[in-house]
Design an enzyme around this catalytic site. Structure first.
Site, mmCIF file in Angstrom:
data_model
loop_
_atom_site.group_PDB
_atom_site.id
_atom_site.type_symbol
_atom_site.label_atom_id
_atom_site.label_comp_id
_atom_site.label_asym_id
_atom_site.label_seq_id
_atom_site.Cartn_x
_atom_site.Cartn_y
_atom_site.Cartn_z
ATOM 1 N N LEU A 86 31.790 32.107 54.974
ATOM 2 C CA LEU A 86 32.090 33.120 56.290
ATOM 3 C C LEU A 86 32.625 34.405 55.964
ATOM 4 O O LEU A 86 33.336 34.537 55.143
ATOM 5 C CB LEU A 86 32.903 32.323 57.399
ATOM 6 N N ASP A 87 32.043 35.473 56.774
ATOM 7 C CA ASP A 87 32.988 36.759 56.702
ATOM 8 C C ASP A 87 34.237 36.640 57.182
ATOM 9 O O ASP A 87 34.587 35.623 58.002
ATOM 10 C CB ASP A 87 32.009 37.743 57.525
ATOM 11 N N CYS A 153 35.643 38.750 44.034
ATOM 12 C CA CYS A 153 34.802 38.694 42.973
ATOM 13 C C CYS A 153 35.026 39.307 41.714
ATOM 14 O O CYS A 153 34.857 38.847 40.515
ATOM 15 C CB CYS A 153 33.117 38.691 43.396
ATOM 16 N N HIS A 252 29.097 41.743 38.585
ATOM 17 C CA HIS A 252 30.191 42.775 38.263
ATOM 18 C C HIS A 252 30.564 42.935 36.926
ATOM 19 O O HIS A 252 30.745 42.109 36.194
ATOM 20 C CB HIS A 252 31.051 42.199 39.264
ATOM 21 N N ASN A 339 28.930 37.537 40.354
ATOM 22 C CA ASN A 339 29.871 37.742 41.557
ATOM 23 C C ASN A 339 29.237 36.790 42.778
ATOM 24 O O ASN A 339 30.168 36.264 43.475
ATOM 25 C CB ASN A 339 29.838 39.035 42.273
#
Ligand SMILES: NC(=O)c1ccc[n+]([C@@H]2O[C@H](COP(=O)([O-])OP(=O)(O)OC[C@H]3O[C@@H](n4cnc5c(N)ncnc54)[C@H](OP(=O)(O)O)[C@@H]3O)[C@@H](O)[C@H]2O)c1
Length: 361
Positions: A86-87, A153, A252, A339
């Site tokens: 979830l954000d 991340c 990343h 990531n």
């Protein structure tokens, strides 16, 4: 030892991280996927009808027709474990409510990372921080249920080689890290193509602060006396991060310089050997998602590269290359981490595997 099969759910199942959870969990040896959650826009509908699926693999057959639910206790209290993609703007109260409903919550959101009683765990480093979970439960009057957070991340990419270097050569004094971060790190749909194609964006909101701060908590220990973290208080380490968004889809890259506290400095060859030799608890306890090799050290001058190396070992380890001496730092190198895998979903799943194998679920 495992007691059997664990029922698991995914919050934010339709999102960038949620889709990776689905691929990890639909056929897991001891987690059984029983519940999917997303926003009210998706709730009540079949997963395949509401997900903007962006993976090369198809939506697993067993998941296609599963109904997406609202992220409420009612729909997830049947689960032993819930994975949250979830954000942060919605994650806090939902994850807390599930913890209070005796569910073990493994979160990708930033909301609880700084809570002193919530372990911030990179499964390739510090699952030993689970020893703080009884204190978290005691503080809330719970006998079951807790929150474990995984790291940002880009923090994950950086901190794995740092942990290996500390283990081999003692305390670090200074770390400078400059990131080249993939677009998928900002979720779907992410940045508009006109902002990121043919471009580099030298700013990612609050990312530098997260990298600097989270590193201290992850590399720190848990004090046996009061079940609290020491946040690496005994270490002289200072971390300085600069974060950039680049036109790469997944993976990343971090360019890092490291100064050791010890007067005796390891050579680049010794550093490469120590990174290659590093192992972690997730491997030792037999977590199914653990990589064979935590850190893959590349000898080629032009590796690691996101397109070539991000899917090595299903993105469960990290890749290091260009290990060399430096005029300002003792050593510098490049690290690449996937990531959306070890930077997100794989971390949560591996964390939960270790928790289950160590009797925390
Ligand atoms: N992407 C990465 O590389 C990465 C790495 C590490 C950590 N994270 C973290 O992981 C989390 C998820 O990121 P993401 O990239 O997967 O985001 P995303 O692609 O935007 O997905 C967000 C998910 O949250 C759901 N959602 C949105 N509003 C909701 C609400 N009010 N109630 C319930 N569900 C709601 C969405 O469902 P609908 O489809 O119904 O809108 C969707 O499933 C974030 O906290 C992020 O910081 C991401």
């Amino acid at each position: 030892m495992l007691k059997g099969e664990y029922k698991v759910g995914v919050l934010g199942a339709t999102g960038t991280v949620g889709q990776r959870f689905i691929l990890h969990l639909h056929n897991h040896p001891f987690f059984k996927l029983v519940a999917l959650g997303a926003s009210s826009r998706s709730a009540g509908k079949a997963y395949r009808d509401v997900t903007k699926w962006k993976q090369v693999k198809q939506i697993p057959e067993s998941v296609q027709r599963m109904q997406v639910e609202e992220c409420t206790v009612e729909h997830f209290q049947q689960c032993d474990i819930v994975f949250s993609g979830l954000d942060h703007d919605v994650a806090g109260p939902i994850e807390d409510a599930l913890r209070n409903a005796h569910v073990a919550v493994f979160s990708n959101a930033k909301n609880y990372r700084r809570d002193p009683l919530v372990p911030l765990v990179v499964p390739l480093i510090n699952t030993s921080h689970y020893s703080v979970l009884p204190a978290q439960q005691k503080s809330l009057g719970l006998t079951k249920g807790y929150i474990v957070a995984n790291a940002n991340c880009s923090t994950t990419a950086l901190v794995v080689p740092l942990a290996a270097l500390e283990k081999a050569f003692g305390p670090l004094e200074q770390v400078q890290a400059t990131t080249l971060q993939a677009i998928s790190g900002s979720g779907y749909p992410g940045l508009p193509s006109l902002d990121i194609l043919d471009n580099v964006v030298p700013y990612i909101g609050s990312e530098e602060d997260k990298m600097e701060w989270e590193t201290y908590k992850i590399l720190g220990g848990v004090s046996a006396q009061n079940d609290a973290f020491d946040y690496h208080a005994q270490s002289p380490l200072t971390v300085s991060a600069t974060c950039n968004r680049v036109p790469v889809i997944d993976g990343h890259t971090v360019c890092a310089g490291v100064k050791f506290a010890s007067k005796v400095k390891p050579s680049p060859q010794q550093v490469m050997e120590a990174l290659s030799a590093y192992t972690c608890d997730a491997q030792h306890v037999g977590a199914p998602s653990a990589p064979q090799q935590v850190i893959t050290v590349h000898q080629e001058q032009d590796r690691p590269q996101p397109r070539l190396d991000r899917d090595h070992q299903n993105g469960a380890g990290v890749n290091v290359g260009r290990v060399r001496g430096d005029a300002l730092f003792d050593i510098k190198f490049v690290v690449l981490a996937n990531n959306v895998q070890i930077g997100a979903a794989t971390s949560s799943v591996m964390n939960a595997e270790v928790a289950a194998l160590q009797g925390y679920v």
